[in-house]
Design a protein around this motif. Structure first.
Motif, mmCIF file in Angstrom:
data_model
loop_
_atom_site.group_PDB
_atom_site.id
_atom_site.type_symbol
_atom_site.label_atom_id
_atom_site.label_comp_id
_atom_site.label_asym_id
_atom_site.label_seq_id
_atom_site.Cartn_x
_atom_site.Cartn_y
_atom_site.Cartn_z
ATOM 1 N N GLN A 73 0.827 -1.203 0.000
ATOM 2 C CA GLN A 73 0.000 0.000 0.000
ATOM 3 C C GLN A 73 0.859 1.249 0.000
ATOM 4 O OE1 GLN A 73 -2.602 -0.464 3.360
ATOM 5 N NE2 GLN A 73 -4.015 -1.806 2.270
ATOM 6 N N ALA A 74 1.965 1.227 0.724
ATOM 7 C CA ALA A 74 2.876 2.373 0.740
ATOM 8 C C ALA A 74 3.494 2.577 -0.635
ATOM 9 C CB ALA A 74 3.966 2.167 1.785
ATOM 10 N N GLN A 75 3.843 1.487 -1.305
ATOM 11 C CA GLN A 75 4.423 1.588 -2.646
ATOM 12 C C GLN A 75 3.415 2.194 -3.620
ATOM 13 O OE1 GLN A 75 5.468 -2.144 -4.422
ATOM 14 N NE2 GLN A 75 6.407 -1.200 -6.203
ATOM 15 N N VAL A 76 2.177 1.726 -3.576
ATOM 16 C CA VAL A 76 1.141 2.253 -4.475
ATOM 17 C C VAL A 76 0.902 3.737 -4.187
ATOM 18 C CG1 VAL A 76 -1.314 2.110 -5.050
ATOM 19 C CG2 VAL A 76 0.043 0.027 -4.874
ATOM 20 N N ARG A 97 1.499 9.479 -5.740
ATOM 21 C CA ARG A 97 2.052 10.811 -5.477
ATOM 22 C C ARG A 97 2.972 11.258 -6.604
ATOM 23 N NH1 ARG A 97 3.339 9.697 0.823
ATOM 24 N NH2 ARG A 97 1.285 10.231 1.636
ATOM 25 N N ALA A 98 3.809 10.334 -7.096
ATOM 26 C CA ALA A 98 4.715 10.678 -8.198
ATOM 27 C C ALA A 98 3.924 10.974 -9.462
ATOM 28 C CB ALA A 98 5.706 9.543 -8.430
ATOM 29 N N LEU A 99 2.841 10.254 -9.692
ATOM 30 C CA LEU A 99 2.001 10.533 -10.859
ATOM 31 C C LEU A 99 1.360 11.906 -10.754
ATOM 32 C CD1 LEU A 99 0.146 7.179 -11.595
ATOM 33 C CD2 LEU A 99 1.658 8.430 -13.137
ATOM 34 N N GLY A 100 0.968 12.277 -9.546
ATOM 35 C CA GLY A 100 0.363 13.584 -9.328
ATOM 36 C C GLY A 100 1.332 14.709 -9.663
ATOM 37 N N LYS A 101 2.606 14.464 -9.457
ATOM 38 C CA LYS A 101 3.624 15.468 -9.787
ATOM 39 C C LYS A 101 4.041 15.384 -11.248
ATOM 40 C CE LYS A 101 5.589 15.282 -5.154
ATOM 41 N NZ LYS A 101 6.740 14.822 -4.353
ATOM 42 N N GLY A 102 3.546 14.365 -11.957
ATOM 43 C CA GLY A 102 3.884 14.205 -13.368
ATOM 44 C C GLY A 102 5.279 13.643 -13.576
ATOM 45 N N ILE A 125 7.107 10.715 -14.322
ATOM 46 C CA ILE A 125 6.969 9.347 -14.810
ATOM 47 C C ILE A 125 8.200 8.512 -14.462
ATOM 48 C CG2 ILE A 125 6.637 7.922 -16.870
ATOM 49 C CD1 ILE A 125 4.191 9.602 -15.996
ATOM 50 N N LYS A 126 9.379 9.131 -14.489
ATOM 51 C CA LYS A 126 10.618 8.407 -14.148
ATOM 52 C C LYS A 126 10.546 7.882 -12.708
ATOM 53 C CE LYS A 126 13.354 9.176 -17.760
ATOM 54 N NZ LYS A 126 13.719 8.127 -18.655
ATOM 55 N N ALA A 127 10.047 8.714 -11.797
ATOM 56 C CA ALA A 127 9.937 8.300 -10.396
ATOM 57 C C ALA A 127 8.944 7.155 -10.260
ATOM 58 C CB ALA A 127 9.522 9.471 -9.522
ATOM 59 N N VAL A 128 7.853 7.198 -11.008
ATOM 60 C CA VAL A 128 6.845 6.131 -10.960
ATOM 61 C C VAL A 128 7.463 4.821 -11.429
ATOM 62 C CG1 VAL A 128 4.667 5.286 -11.923
ATOM 63 C CG2 VAL A 128 4.904 7.678 -11.284
ATOM 64 N N GLU A 129 8.216 4.885 -12.521
ATOM 65 C CA GLU A 129 8.852 3.651 -13.030
ATOM 66 C C GLU A 129 9.868 3.112 -12.020
ATOM 67 O OE1 GLU A 129 10.431 4.860 -16.786
ATOM 68 O OE2 GLU A 129 8.477 4.824 -17.774
ATOM 69 N N HIS A 130 10.613 3.996 -11.391
ATOM 70 C CA HIS A 130 11.603 3.563 -10.408
ATOM 71 C C HIS A 130 10.922 2.904 -9.203
ATOM 72 C CE1 HIS A 130 15.269 3.444 -8.057
ATOM 73 N NE2 HIS A 130 14.600 4.012 -7.059
ATOM 74 N N ILE A 131 9.852 3.507 -8.719
ATOM 75 C CA ILE A 131 9.123 2.960 -7.570
ATOM 76 C C ILE A 131 8.532 1.593 -7.927
ATOM 77 C CG2 ILE A 131 7.118 3.267 -6.066
ATOM 78 C CD1 ILE A 131 7.650 6.331 -6.318
ATOM 79 N N ALA A 132 7.971 1.487 -9.122
ATOM 80 C CA ALA A 132 7.335 0.239 -9.540
ATOM 81 C C ALA A 132 8.368 -0.869 -9.736
ATOM 82 C CB ALA A 132 6.551 0.441 -10.825
ATOM 83 N N ASP A 133 9.561 -0.508 -10.193
ATOM 84 C CA ASP A 133 10.595 -1.511 -10.454
ATOM 85 C C ASP A 133 11.363 -1.921 -9.206
ATOM 86 O OD1 ASP A 133 9.921 -1.527 -13.113
ATOM 87 O OD2 ASP A 133 11.497 -0.104 -13.703
ATOM 88 N N HIS A 134 11.298 -1.139 -8.146
ATOM 89 C CA HIS A 134 12.051 -1.422 -6.927
ATOM 90 C C HIS A 134 11.126 -1.449 -5.707
ATOM 91 C CE1 HIS A 134 15.017 0.279 -9.734
ATOM 92 N NE2 HIS A 134 15.831 -0.609 -9.186
#
Length: 68
Positions: A42-45, A50-55, A57-66
């Motif tokens: 839940q914390a990861q999601v 939050r990263a998507l809200g800031k636009g 995308i690189k941070a979203v991919e990093h969070i999803a991959d790690h």
């Protein structure tokens, strides 16, 4: 053991409180572990949202991959 004493002994031996320690501990440990894993997910999601809200995308991919 016939008679009342035998019934008394059987009721003690089959009591729900007369179980080995691991038998009562294992379900609690499994529930705790699954709860911790669910909290991490839940914390990861939430971080992804939050990263998507800031636009970012690189941070979203990093969070999803790690995952944590």
């Amino acid at each position: 053991m016939p008679g009342a004493f035998g019934k008394f002994v059987d009721s003690i031996l089959t009591s729900k409180y007369n179980k080995p320690f691991p038998v009562t501990l294992i379900p609690s440990a499994i529930g705790y572990y699954l709860g911790m894993k669910q909290g991490e997910r839940q914390a990861q999601v939430l971080n992804e949202i939050r990263a998507l809200g800031k636009g970012d995308i690189k941070a979203v991919e990093h969070i999803a991959d790690h995952p944590s």
